[in-house]
Scaffold this active site. Structure first.
Site, PDB file in Angstrom:
ATOM      1  N   ASP A   4       8.445   4.074   2.654  1.00 12.33           N
ATOM      2  CA  ASP A   4       7.118   3.542   2.251  1.00 12.33           C
ATOM      3  C   ASP A   4       6.266   4.659   2.506  1.00 12.33           C
ATOM      4  O   ASP A   4       6.412   5.753   2.864  1.00 12.33           O
ATOM      5  CB  ASP A   4       6.973   2.294   3.372  1.00 12.33           C
ATOM      6  CG  ASP A   4       5.777   1.143   2.972  1.00 12.33           C
ATOM      7  OD1 ASP A   4       5.016   1.679   2.186  1.00 12.33           O
ATOM      8  OD2 ASP A   4       5.762   0.284   3.474  1.00 12.33           O
TER       9      ASP A   4
HETATM   10  C1  NOJ Z   1       2.462   0.089   1.819  1.00 12.97           C
HETATM   11  C2  NOJ Z   1       3.036  -1.248   2.052  1.00 12.97           C
HETATM   12  O1  NOJ Z   1       3.815  -1.394   3.197  1.00 12.97           O
HETATM   13  C3  NOJ Z   1       4.188  -1.422   0.722  1.00 12.97           C
HETATM   14  O2  NOJ Z   1       4.522  -2.747   0.806  1.00 12.97           O
HETATM   15  C4  NOJ Z   1       3.504  -1.110  -0.529  1.00 12.97           C
HETATM   16  O3  NOJ Z   1       4.523  -1.254  -1.397  1.00 12.97           O
HETATM   17  C5  NOJ Z   1       3.396   0.534  -0.292  1.00 12.97           C
HETATM   18  N1  NOJ Z   1       2.043   0.672   0.590  1.00 12.97           N
HETATM   19  C6  NOJ Z   1       2.884   1.271  -1.765  1.00 12.97           C
HETATM   20  O4  NOJ Z   1       1.560   0.404  -2.116  1.00 12.97           O
END
Ligand code: NOJ
Length: 755
Positions: A262
Site C-alpha cells: 500500500d
Molecule cells: C491507500 C489505500 O489504502 C488503498 O486502498 C489504495 O488502493 C491506495 N491508497 C492507492 O490509492
C-alpha cells in the site's frame, strides 16, 4: 518450459539486476489524490530508465499512452507498464458503496457491477483494479467499513468471489477485463479503537475463520493480486509478515500472482519500529511484497543490498546477498508473469484506444445497472405505512443538506467519477407527477475543523452562511405545505473511507435539530439516511414513519432511490453489517460467542452487558441485526426442515428446506438466511455462522420453500495449534440450524452429525 513460465524465464535471463528491481517500482501518475508523502524524480525519466514496472492513478487514456510509449520505446527492453487504479465501486459510472453492494445480498448483481466497472476502466488502458476490498469490519467507528463487504465472513467470501469473477471473467486476457487485487491483507478492518491504520490483535481461529476467509475465497476464485494492509497484526506489520504472505497466502492458499504494497507502506515500516530503511526494505521483500507503491525504497536500497546482504542485530534482519538476489528475481518474475497473463506483451493496451476510451464512460446500459444497484442496496429499516409514496398528486417536502446535493452521491473512493454526472435525490423524486419542494434545512456539520477535513476532497461540504434558525424555519414552512416530508440526512461522503474514523456514530448535530423540527410539524415523515458506515439510528427510526438506510449509492442514486420510494422497485437489501444501539458497544457482530455469564443473567448485575445501556436488546447484538431489512410486503417463515436429523460420515451433506409465505398484499423478495451453531466443540465457537442465503420472489399469498445444502465442510473450523498455526477440524455431535429473515429472529432445528 513454455507459456508464461518459459516467457518469463527467457526475459529474466536478459535483464540486469537493476532492471529486475525496476519491475518492482510502482508509482502514482500524479493525477489522483495524494494520500501520503509522494514526489521524487519525474516519472517519465524513471520509466525511460527501466525503473518502473507499474503506474497507478491515471485519469485518461492519453496519460496511459504517454507513459506506455516511454516504456515501450525508451526503456532498454521495452517491457510494458502495468496500469492500476482504485476501481472500488465503479470507475466513471459509480455504483453504491461496497457496503451497500454487499447489502444487496445479491451476488449476481455484485458481479455485474464489477464487470461493468472493469469494462469502463479497461477501455482507458487500465489493467488492474485495487479491489475488491475484503476487510471484515465489526467496528462502526472505522471509516473504511464503507469500502468493505461488512461483518460476516461467509457473505464477504461470496462477495470476494463475485467481484473476482466480475473483474477477471473466465479469461483475464479478454478485452474489458481487469486483474483483481484483494485488499488489505489481513485484519486491517479490526484496528484498535476503530482508528484507521492502527494495530489489530486477532486470535488465530478468528483470523483464519473470519478475517482471512474472504481472501482464501478470492484466491480460490482466481484473483491474481493482493494488497497488504497498512497495519500491524498481532505485533507484526503486515508488509513484513512473511508467515502470512509467503507462508499462508502463497503457501497454503496458492496465490500465484503479485502482492502489492500500500501507499508508502514499505517506508512506514520504519515508523512501526522494526528497523531502519535497509532493514525494513529487506523484510518487505522477503515477506513477499512484490510491488513497492510510492516509497521508492526498493529502487534506492535493493541494488546495494543485493551486493552486500544485511546483518542488522538491532532489528534481527539477516539475509545474504544471494538470498536478496533470489527474492528480487522471484518478485520480478511474478510481476512479469502477471503482465504476460494479462496479454500485455502482445498488446500493451489490450485493445484500448483513444476513441474507445471516449465512448466507454457512463453508457446508458451502465447507468441503468447503477440505477438498479442503487435501489437494490437501500435497506428499509422501518415502515409504518408511509412507503411507498404515491407517484402523483402529492406535494413532497424534500428537506436536508443532502436532498439536492450532487457532490456526495458518489460516496468515498470514487477517484474517477464525476459528481456532475450524478443524479440528485431531488431530481430523482421530481421525475414523477408530484410536486417536490426542496430546502437544505441546515448545514451538514457545524464544526469548521471537521468541514476542513471533509473538504480534503474539495466541495464535499459547502457551508450555507445563513443562520440555522432561518434555514429550519424555511424547511418547516415548506413541510407545512406538503403532504409528506422526506428528510435526507446523514454523513458527508468523506466522513467515511480512508482515515474517516469517527468517535460518535450519530447523525451530525445540526441535522438532528432539523429532524426534530420536522417531526414537530406532525406531517408524515420519511427519513432517508445517507452514510458510509452503520450509524446509530434508533432515535431517527423511532420518530419517523419510515426509515431507509441508503448508504451512498453512486451516479444514479437519485433515480434508484426514487424507484424504491415510489415502489417501482421492491426493497430487497438486507444489512451486511449490524447497526449499533450505541457507540460504546462496538466492536460487535452477530456471531460473537456467548460468555459464561450471558445476558440477560439471573444475577441482576453480574452479566455480560452495560449498566447504562437499557432496553431489551442483547447488549452485543446491536439495534438492527445483520441480515435485517424490510420489504413492502410481509413474509411468514416456518422452522427449517431437514431431510434427516441423524447423519454419519465425512461425505454427508444435508438438505435443509424453509417454508416461506408472502402474507402481505404486494409481491416481494424474501431473503432467507441459514445460520449454524455448533453448541459443543474443542474451543468456543461463534454464537452462529451464516452458511447460506436464498432469495425467493413471491406473489401476494404465494408460498414457497427456500432450499439449502449444508455440507460437513460448513461445520469445519480452525483449531489453533500450540505453535500459533491452525488445523482445519470439525467436531461431531449436535448442530443447530437456524433460519430467519435476519440474524436475530430465527427458528431452528437440530441435527446430530456423527463421525
Ligand atoms: C491507500 C489505500 O489504502 C488503498 O486502498 C489504495 O488502493 C491506495 N491508497 C492507492 O490509492
Amino acid at each position: 518450459m513454455g507459456g508464461t513460465e518459459g516467457f518469463v524465464a527467457d526475459l529474466l535471463g536478459r535483464m540486469t539486476l537493476q532492471e529486475k528491481i525496476g519491475q518492482l517500482g510502482l508509482f502514482a501518475a500524479g493525477e489522483g489524490p495524494a494520500t501520503g508523502q509522494a514526489g521524487g524524480p519525474a516519472l517519465g525519466e524513471l520509466i525511460a530508465a527501466g525503473q518502473v514496472g507499474s503506474v497507478f492513478g491515471t485519469k485518461s487514456f492519453d496519460t496511459v499512452a504517454r507513459f506506455q510509449e516511454i516504456a515501450l520505446k525508451e526503456s532498454r527492453l521495452g517491457i510494458p507498464l502495468l496500469f492500476a487504479e482504485d476501481v472500488i465501486h465503479g470507475h466513471r459510472t459509480l455504483f453504491p458503496l461496497p457496503i451497500g453492494l454487499a447489502s444487496s445480498f445479491d451476488m449476481a448483481l455484485v458481479e455485474e457491477t464489477a464487470e461493468a466497472a472493469a469494462a469502463e476502466a479497461a477501455a482507458e488502458g487500465i489493467h488492474q483494479a485495487y479491489a475488491p476490498m475484503l476487510d471484515l469490519c465489526r467496528d462502526a467507528r472505522w471509516g473504511r467499513v464503507a469500502e468493505s463487504p461488512g461483518e460476516d465472513p461467509w457473505l464477504a467470501a461470496r462477495y470476494a468471489e463475485a467481484m473476482v469473477r466480475g473483474f477477471q471473467g473466465p479469461d483475464l486476457r479478454a478485452p474489458g477485463r481487469l486483474a483483481a487485487c484483494l485488499k488489505h491483507f489481513v485484519g486491517y478492518g479490526a484496528p484498535m479503537g476503530g482508528r484507521d491504520y492502527d494495530a489489530a490483535s486477532i486470535a488465530p481461529h478468528e483470523l483464519f475463520d473470519a478475517y482471512a476467509e474472504p481472501f482464501r475465497a478470492g484466491v480460490a476464485a482466481g484473483a491474481v493480486s493482493v494488497m497488504a494492509g497498512f497495519h500491524a497484526l498481532n505485533g507484526v506489520p503486515m508488509h513484513a509478515h512473511r508467515a502470512l504472505i509467503e507462508g499462508w497466502l502463497r503457501g497454503v492458499c496458492g496465490l500465484e500472482g503479485v502482492v502489492v504494497a500500500d501507499y508508502t507502506a514499505i517506508r512506514e515500516l520504519q515508523a512501526h519500529g522494526i528497523g531502519g530503511r535497509d532493514a525494513v526494505t529487506v523484510q518487505a521483500l522477503l515477506a513477499g511484497v512484490d510491488l513497492d507503491m510510492i516509497s521508492g525504497d526498493y529502487l534506492a536500497c535493493l541494488p546495494r543490498l543485493a551486493e552486500t546482504g544485511i546483518a542488522d542485530a538491532e532489528s534481527g534482519t539477516a539475509a545474504s546477498a544471494q538470498e536478496i538476489v533470489a527474492a528480487i528475481e522471484a518478485a520480478a518474475g511474478r510481476v512479469l508473469a502477471l503482465k504476460h497473463r494479462l496479454g500485455l506483451f502482445d498488446d500493451p493496451y489490450r485493445g484500448a484506444t483513444r476513441a474507445g476510451a471516449a465512448a466507454a464512460p457512463l453508457r446508458p446500459e451502465t447507468r441503468a445497472l447503477a440505477r438498479r444497484a442503487a435501489s437494490a442496496s437501500a435497506v428499509l429499516l422501518e415502515n409504518a405505512g408511509a412507503l411507498p409514496l404515491a407517484e402523483s398528486g402529492q406535494t413532497i417536502a424534500l428537506i436536508g443538506p443532502l436532498a439536492d446535493d450532487r457532490s456526495n452521491m458518489l460516496g468515498t473512493w470514487a477517484v474517477s467519477g464525476d459528481p456532475q454526472a450524478a443524479v440528485t435525490i431531488r431530481e430523482g423524486l421530481a421525475a414523477s407527477a408530484n410536486t417536490v419542494l426542496c430546502a437544505k434545512g441546515c448545514n451538514l456539520v457545524e464544526d469548521p475543523a471537521v468541514v476542513d477535513r471533509l473538504n480534503f476532497v474539495p466541495g464535499t461540504v459547502s457551508p450555507d452562511p445563513r443562520a440555522e434558525a432561518e434555514m429550519i424555519a424555511e424547511a418547516v414552512e415548506m413541510a407545512a405545505r406538503a403532504d409528506v416530508v422526506v428528510a435526507v440526512i446523514g454523513e458527508a461522503k468523506e466522513h467515511s473511507g480512508e482515515a474517516g474514523s469517527r468517535a460518535e456514530l450519530d447523525i451530525p448535530a445540526p441535522q438532528r435539530r432539523l429532524f426534530a423540527a420536522l417531526r414537530e410539524t406532525g406531517k408524515p415523515l420519511v427519513a432517508v439516511v445517507l452514510a458510509g458506515r452503520p450509524l446509530m439510528l434508533g432515535d431517527v427510526a423511532a420518530a419517523a414513519d419510515a426509515t431507509v438506510l441508503a448508504w451512498f449509492a453512486g451516479t444514479e442514486m437519485g433515480n434508484g432511490l426514487a424507484d424504491l420510494l415510489y415502489g417501482r422497485a421492491e426493497p430487497t437489501a438486507r444489512l451486511a453489517v449490524s447497526l449499533p444501539a450505541h457507540p460504546g458497544q462496538v466492536p460487535f457482530h452477530h456471531g460473537a460467542s456467548e460468555t459464561g455469564r450471558p445476558w440477560p443473567g439471573e444475577w441482576r448485575k453480574f452479566t455480560t452487558g452495560y449498566l447504562d445501556l437499557p432496553g431489551e436488546q442483547h447488549p452485543a447484538r446491536g439495534l438492527y441485526p445483520f441480515g435485517y431489512g424490510l420489504a413492502y410486503t410481509r413474509f411468514a417463515l416456518g422452522a427449517p426442515v431437514v431431510e434427516r436429523a441423524m447423519l454419519a460420515g465425512p461425505e454427508e451433506s444435508v438438505a435443509v428446506r424453509v417454508p416461506v409465505e408472502n402474507t402481505g398484499a404486494r409481491a416481494g423478495t424474501a431473503v432467507v438466511q441459514l445460520y449454524v451453531t455448533d453448541p459443543v466443540a474443542r474451543i468456543q465457537r461463534p454464537a452462529q455462522e451464516l452458511k447460506g442465503i436464498a432469495r425467493l420472489t413471491l406473489a401476494p399469498g404465494a408460498a414457497g420453500e427456500a432450499a439449502f445444502t449444508l455440507t460437513r465442510d460448513d461445520l469445519a473450523y480452525s483449531l489453533p495449534r500450540p505453535d500459533g498455526s491452525v488445523e482445519r477440524v470439525w467436531d461431531p455431535g449436535r448442530f443447530i440450524l437456524r433460519a430467519g429473515l435476519n440474524a436475530r429472529d430465527t427458528a431452528s432445528v437440530e441435527v446430530d452429525w456423527r463421525p
